[in-house]
Design a protein around this motif. Structure first.
Motif, PDB file in Angstrom:
ATOM      1  N   GLY A  73     -31.718 160.108   3.472  1.00  0.00           N
ATOM      2  CA  GLY A  73     -31.172 161.929   3.175  1.00  0.00           C
ATOM      3  C   GLY A  73     -32.240 162.027   1.442  1.00  0.00           C
ATOM      4  N   LEU A  74     -32.436 163.071   2.022  1.00  0.00           N
ATOM      5  CA  LEU A  74     -34.138 163.450   0.696  1.00  0.00           C
ATOM      6  C   LEU A  74     -33.087 164.856   0.310  1.00  0.00           C
ATOM      7  CD1 LEU A  74     -36.218 164.139  -0.240  1.00  0.00           C
ATOM      8  CD2 LEU A  74     -36.999 165.362   0.747  1.00  0.00           C
ATOM      9  N   ALA A  75     -33.106 165.239  -1.227  1.00  0.00           N
ATOM     10  CA  ALA A  75     -32.676 166.345  -2.224  1.00  0.00           C
ATOM     11  C   ALA A  75     -34.110 166.561  -3.185  1.00  0.00           C
ATOM     12  CB  ALA A  75     -31.990 165.964  -3.396  1.00  0.00           C
ATOM     13  N   LEU A  76     -35.141 167.523  -2.640  1.00  0.00           N
ATOM     14  CA  LEU A  76     -36.207 167.668  -3.328  1.00  0.00           C
ATOM     15  C   LEU A  76     -36.252 168.880  -3.985  1.00  0.00           C
ATOM     16  CD1 LEU A  76     -38.648 168.925  -0.405  1.00  0.00           C
ATOM     17  CD2 LEU A  76     -36.225 168.920  -0.195  1.00  0.00           C
ATOM     18  N   LEU A  77     -37.489 169.461  -4.978  1.00  0.00           N
ATOM     19  CA  LEU A  77     -37.765 170.906  -5.316  1.00  0.00           C
ATOM     20  C   LEU A  77     -39.110 170.813  -6.387  1.00  0.00           C
ATOM     21  CD1 LEU A  77     -35.967 173.142  -6.603  1.00  0.00           C
ATOM     22  CD2 LEU A  77     -36.082 171.911  -9.112  1.00  0.00           C
ATOM     23  N   VAL A  78     -39.183 171.572  -5.232  1.00  0.00           N
ATOM     24  CA  VAL A  78     -40.814 172.138  -5.213  1.00  0.00           C
ATOM     25  C   VAL A  78     -40.787 173.672  -5.903  1.00  0.00           C
ATOM     26  CG1 VAL A  78     -43.080 172.536  -4.233  1.00  0.00           C
ATOM     27  CG2 VAL A  78     -42.015 170.431  -3.302  1.00  0.00           C
ATOM     28  N   ASP A  79     -41.871 173.449  -6.781  1.00  0.00           N
ATOM     29  CA  ASP A  79     -42.860 174.640  -7.448  1.00  0.00           C
ATOM     30  C   ASP A  79     -43.076 175.644  -7.057  1.00  0.00           C
ATOM     31  OD1 ASP A  79     -43.424 177.287  -8.830  1.00  0.00           O
ATOM     32  OD2 ASP A  79     -44.106 175.638 -10.853  1.00  0.00           O
ATOM     33  N   PRO A  80     -42.486 176.881  -6.550  1.00  0.00           N
ATOM     34  CA  PRO A  80     -43.299 178.100  -5.694  1.00  0.00           C
ATOM     35  C   PRO A  80     -44.669 177.737  -5.810  1.00  0.00           C
ATOM     36  CG  PRO A  80     -40.273 178.596  -6.138  1.00  0.00           C
ATOM     37  CD  PRO A  80     -41.398 177.229  -7.051  1.00  0.00           C
ATOM     38  N   ALA A  81     -45.006 177.667  -7.223  1.00  0.00           N
ATOM     39  CA  ALA A  81     -46.443 178.316  -7.358  1.00  0.00           C
ATOM     40  C   ALA A  81     -47.196 176.711  -6.610  1.00  0.00           C
ATOM     41  CB  ALA A  81     -47.000 178.491  -8.452  1.00  0.00           C
ATOM     42  N   ARG A  82     -46.792 175.321  -6.365  1.00  0.00           N
ATOM     43  CA  ARG A  82     -47.653 174.669  -5.964  1.00  0.00           C
ATOM     44  C   ARG A  82     -46.988 174.246  -4.585  1.00  0.00           C
ATOM     45  NH1 ARG A  82     -51.654 171.609  -8.999  1.00  0.00           N
ATOM     46  NH2 ARG A  82     -51.014 172.374 -11.386  1.00  0.00           N
ATOM     47  N   PRO A  83     -46.982 175.324  -3.119  1.00  0.00           N
ATOM     48  CA  PRO A  83     -46.198 175.480  -2.172  1.00  0.00           C
ATOM     49  C   PRO A  83     -47.165 173.781  -1.797  1.00  0.00           C
ATOM     50  CG  PRO A  83     -48.158 176.586  -2.431  1.00  0.00           C
ATOM     51  CD  PRO A  83     -47.152 176.369  -3.485  1.00  0.00           C
ATOM     52  N   GLU A  84     -48.359 172.945  -1.787  1.00  0.00           N
ATOM     53  CA  GLU A  84     -49.414 172.142  -0.755  1.00  0.00           C
ATOM     54  C   GLU A  84     -47.473 170.968  -1.402  1.00  0.00           C
ATOM     55  OE1 GLU A  84     -50.482 172.520  -5.629  1.00  0.00           O
ATOM     56  OE2 GLU A  84     -49.619 173.597  -3.426  1.00  0.00           O
ATOM     57  N   LEU A  85     -47.096 170.981  -2.914  1.00  0.00           N
ATOM     58  CA  LEU A  85     -46.583 169.840  -2.905  1.00  0.00           C
ATOM     59  C   LEU A  85     -45.396 169.464  -2.137  1.00  0.00           C
ATOM     60  CD1 LEU A  85     -46.402 169.516  -6.833  1.00  0.00           C
ATOM     61  CD2 LEU A  85     -47.993 168.376  -5.245  1.00  0.00           C
ATOM     62  N   ALA A  86     -44.553 170.188  -1.483  1.00  0.00           N
ATOM     63  CA  ALA A  86     -43.770 169.599  -0.742  1.00  0.00           C
ATOM     64  C   ALA A  86     -44.245 169.335   0.265  1.00  0.00           C
ATOM     65  CB  ALA A  86     -43.377 171.602   0.342  1.00  0.00           C
ATOM     66  N   SER A  87     -45.200 169.111   1.104  1.00  0.00           N
ATOM     67  CA  SER A  87     -45.607 168.068   1.779  1.00  0.00           C
ATOM     68  C   SER A  87     -45.983 167.506   1.623  1.00  0.00           C
ATOM     69  CB  SER A  87     -47.079 168.546   2.754  1.00  0.00           C
ATOM     70  OG  SER A  87     -46.589 169.671   3.485  1.00  0.00           O
ATOM     71  N   GLU A  88     -46.302 166.853   0.395  1.00  0.00           N
ATOM     72  CA  GLU A  88     -46.298 165.259   0.006  1.00  0.00           C
ATOM     73  C   GLU A  88     -45.143 164.742  -0.458  1.00  0.00           C
ATOM     74  OE1 GLU A  88     -48.777 164.666  -3.784  1.00  0.00           O
ATOM     75  OE2 GLU A  88     -51.132 165.826  -3.157  1.00  0.00           O
ATOM     76  N   VAL A  89     -44.339 165.238  -0.729  1.00  0.00           N
ATOM     77  CA  VAL A  89     -42.791 165.261  -1.237  1.00  0.00           C
ATOM     78  C   VAL A  89     -42.092 164.528   0.169  1.00  0.00           C
ATOM     79  CG1 VAL A  89     -40.736 165.446  -1.839  1.00  0.00           C
ATOM     80  CG2 VAL A  89     -42.541 166.474  -2.812  1.00  0.00           C
ATOM     81  N   LEU A  90     -42.396 165.289   1.393  1.00  0.00           N
ATOM     82  CA  LEU A  90     -41.850 164.577   2.327  1.00  0.00           C
ATOM     83  C   LEU A  90     -43.222 163.515   3.150  1.00  0.00           C
ATOM     84  CD1 LEU A  90     -41.558 167.959   4.978  1.00  0.00           C
ATOM     85  CD2 LEU A  90     -39.963 166.875   3.275  1.00  0.00           C
ATOM     86  N   GLY A  91     -44.233 163.380   3.046  1.00  0.00           N
ATOM     87  CA  GLY A  91     -44.642 162.331   2.941  1.00  0.00           C
ATOM     88  C   GLY A  91     -44.123 160.852   2.528  1.00  0.00           C
ATOM     89  N   TRP A  92     -43.876 160.993   0.835  1.00  0.00           N
ATOM     90  CA  TRP A  92     -43.222 160.015   0.453  1.00  0.00           C
ATOM     91  C   TRP A  92     -42.043 159.421   0.783  1.00  0.00           C
ATOM     92  CZ3 TRP A  92     -39.204 161.155  -2.887  1.00  0.00           C
ATOM     93  CH2 TRP A  92     -38.598 159.488  -3.347  1.00  0.00           C
ATOM     94  N   PHE A  93     -41.311 160.561   0.763  1.00  0.00           N
ATOM     95  CA  PHE A  93     -39.834 160.290   1.570  1.00  0.00           C
ATOM     96  C   PHE A  93     -40.059 159.379   3.110  1.00  0.00           C
ATOM     97  CE2 PHE A  93     -36.221 163.028   4.752  1.00  0.00           C
ATOM     98  CZ  PHE A  93     -35.245 161.582   3.892  1.00  0.00           C
ATOM     99  N   GLU A  94     -41.025 159.955   3.258  1.00  0.00           N
ATOM    100  CA  GLU A  94     -41.077 159.124   5.075  1.00  0.00           C
ATOM    101  C   GLU A  94     -41.293 157.345   4.801  1.00  0.00           C
ATOM    102  OE1 GLU A  94     -42.449 160.783   8.520  1.00  0.00           O
ATOM    103  OE2 GLU A  94     -41.802 163.178   8.078  1.00  0.00           O
ATOM    104  N   ASP A  95     -42.039 157.142   3.629  1.00  0.00           N
ATOM    105  CA  ASP A  95     -42.282 156.360   3.572  1.00  0.00           C
ATOM    106  C   ASP A  95     -41.414 154.852   3.174  1.00  0.00           C
ATOM    107  OD1 ASP A  95     -45.519 156.339   4.772  1.00  0.00           O
ATOM    108  OD2 ASP A  95     -46.028 157.173   2.438  1.00  0.00           O
ATOM    109  N   THR A  96     -41.209 155.767   2.162  1.00  0.00           N
ATOM    110  CA  THR A  96     -39.306 155.197   1.797  1.00  0.00           C
ATOM    111  C   THR A  96     -37.627 155.288   2.468  1.00  0.00           C
ATOM    112  OG1 THR A  96     -40.091 156.878  -0.714  1.00  0.00           O
ATOM    113  CG2 THR A  96     -38.524 155.801  -0.668  1.00  0.00           C
ATOM    114  N   ALA A  97     -37.808 155.904   3.264  1.00  0.00           N
ATOM    115  CA  ALA A  97     -37.044 155.690   4.238  1.00  0.00           C
ATOM    116  C   ALA A  97     -35.795 155.352   4.882  1.00  0.00           C
ATOM    117  CB  ALA A  97     -35.809 157.135   4.164  1.00  0.00           C
ATOM    118  N   THR A  98     -35.306 154.148   5.262  1.00  0.00           N
ATOM    119  CA  THR A  98     -35.389 152.946   5.320  1.00  0.00           C
ATOM    120  C   THR A  98     -34.263 153.539   7.077  1.00  0.00           C
ATOM    121  OG1 THR A  98     -32.884 152.782   4.090  1.00  0.00           O
ATOM    122  CG2 THR A  98     -34.961 151.577   3.767  1.00  0.00           C
TER     123      THR A  98
END
Length: 311
Positions: A73-98
């Motif tokens: 499961g993932l909770a996240l918050l991304v500044d709308p002024a930095r929308p490109e970071l949403a994909s970075e958070v998701l990429g980290w999540f997929e590397d971390t989740a089991t």
């Protein structure tokens, strides 16, 4: 624009940094109130290994964060002024989740995060439990009505055991303990004057309502609220919520929000209660899922409860 760097969560000071982002971008299009983070991180003890968390920073500001609840499961918050970071958070999540099944819950107004989820192959299931985001202005608040023999008041210095007992009974089975609730009470922005209880004639706390005040945005969040089963249908939840709302208004709040879970068997009367109190829905959560074939090696123990489990 400052370069963005990423680092791991190291402790309570970083939670305060995560809250700073929630406070800075707060609006009806944001899924996280500062109170959410304090309650969710401190209501339980001994779960840090289950909660990998990372912060993205641009200079002194946190601009995104991700909080995994293992296994998937993932909770996240991304500044709308930095929308490109949403994909970075998701990429980290997929590397971390089991887990093979990945789950991400967002607000329907977080369009920049939803776009990243859809681009990453996440989809909405046909049916799912969701939270209704509701608000009311703190004008024309009715006065609470207290049944005979009951006492309505904020939590005092000697009330920890009874405060925890009412929570555990309402949300049984619950992992909230006296030491964990003591941590909640030490967290910013907890105020005991916004933590209200209804004391029954036998001395037990029969109902409770805790409000978290974001003083910068003048908005309080009700989290959590509950009444013991044997004292329901007496108007106690309405009274204790109104008392807490009056206290929040006196402390500077102009608005209050609450996020009842629709379809939760633990709180079937939540939505009617908040409607009766004058709250109206303005948004709802969406839960996206994705199934993957390859699973990274385990990086932590599995958790039977989500990062935003309200028990």
């Amino acid at each position: 624009m400052p370069a963005v760097t990423r680092r791991d969560y190291t402790g309570p000071e970083d939670l305060r940094a995560m809250q700073s982002l929630a406070q800075r971008i707060w609006s009806r299009s944001s899924s996280v109130h500062v109170g959410d983070l304090a309650w969710q991180r401190f209501q339980h003890l001994g779960r840090e290994a289950e909660w990998p968390t990372v912060l993205w920073e641009a200079g002194p500001e946190v601009v995104a964060w991700g909080w995994v609840s293992l296994p998937g499961g993932l909770a996240l918050l991304v500044d709308p002024a930095r929308p490109e970071l949403a994909s970075e958070v998701l990429g980290w999540f997929e590397d971390t989740a089991t887990a093979a099944e990945l789950t991400v819950t967002v607000l329907d107004a977080e369009k920049h995060v939803i776009a990243a989820l859809e681009q990453s192959g996440y989809a909405l299931p046909e049916k799912s439990v969701h939270q209704s985001y509701m608000s009311r202005l703190l004008e024309d608040l009715p006065e609470p009505v207290v049944p005979g023999g009951f006492t309505l008041r904020p939590v005092g210095a000697d009330d920890l055991a009874r405060r925890v007992a009412v929570h555990r009974a309402v949300w049984h089975p619950s992992r909230v303990t006296e030491p964990s609730y003591r941590n909640v009470m030490r967290a910013w922005p907890y105020r005991n004057r916004l933590d209200w209880v209804m004391e029954a004639p036998d001395g037990r706390f029969a109902a409770q309502c805790l409000i978290w005040l974001d003083d910068r945005n003048a908005v309080g969040e009700l989290e959590p609220v509950g009444t013991l089963p044997e004292f329901r249908r007496l108007g106690l939840a309405r009274a204790v919520c109104l008392a807490a709302l009056h206290a929040a208004r006196d402390a500077g709040a102009r608005e209050a929000v609450v996020y009842p879970v629709i379809g939760d068997p633990k709180s079937p009367a939540a939505l009617p209660l908040y409607r009766d109190l004058g709250f109206r829905p303005y948004a709802r959560t969406l839960t996206f899922t994705r199934t993957r074939c390859r699973i990274p090696p385990s990086s932590g123990s599995a958790s039977p409860e989500g990062a935003h489990q309200r028990t």
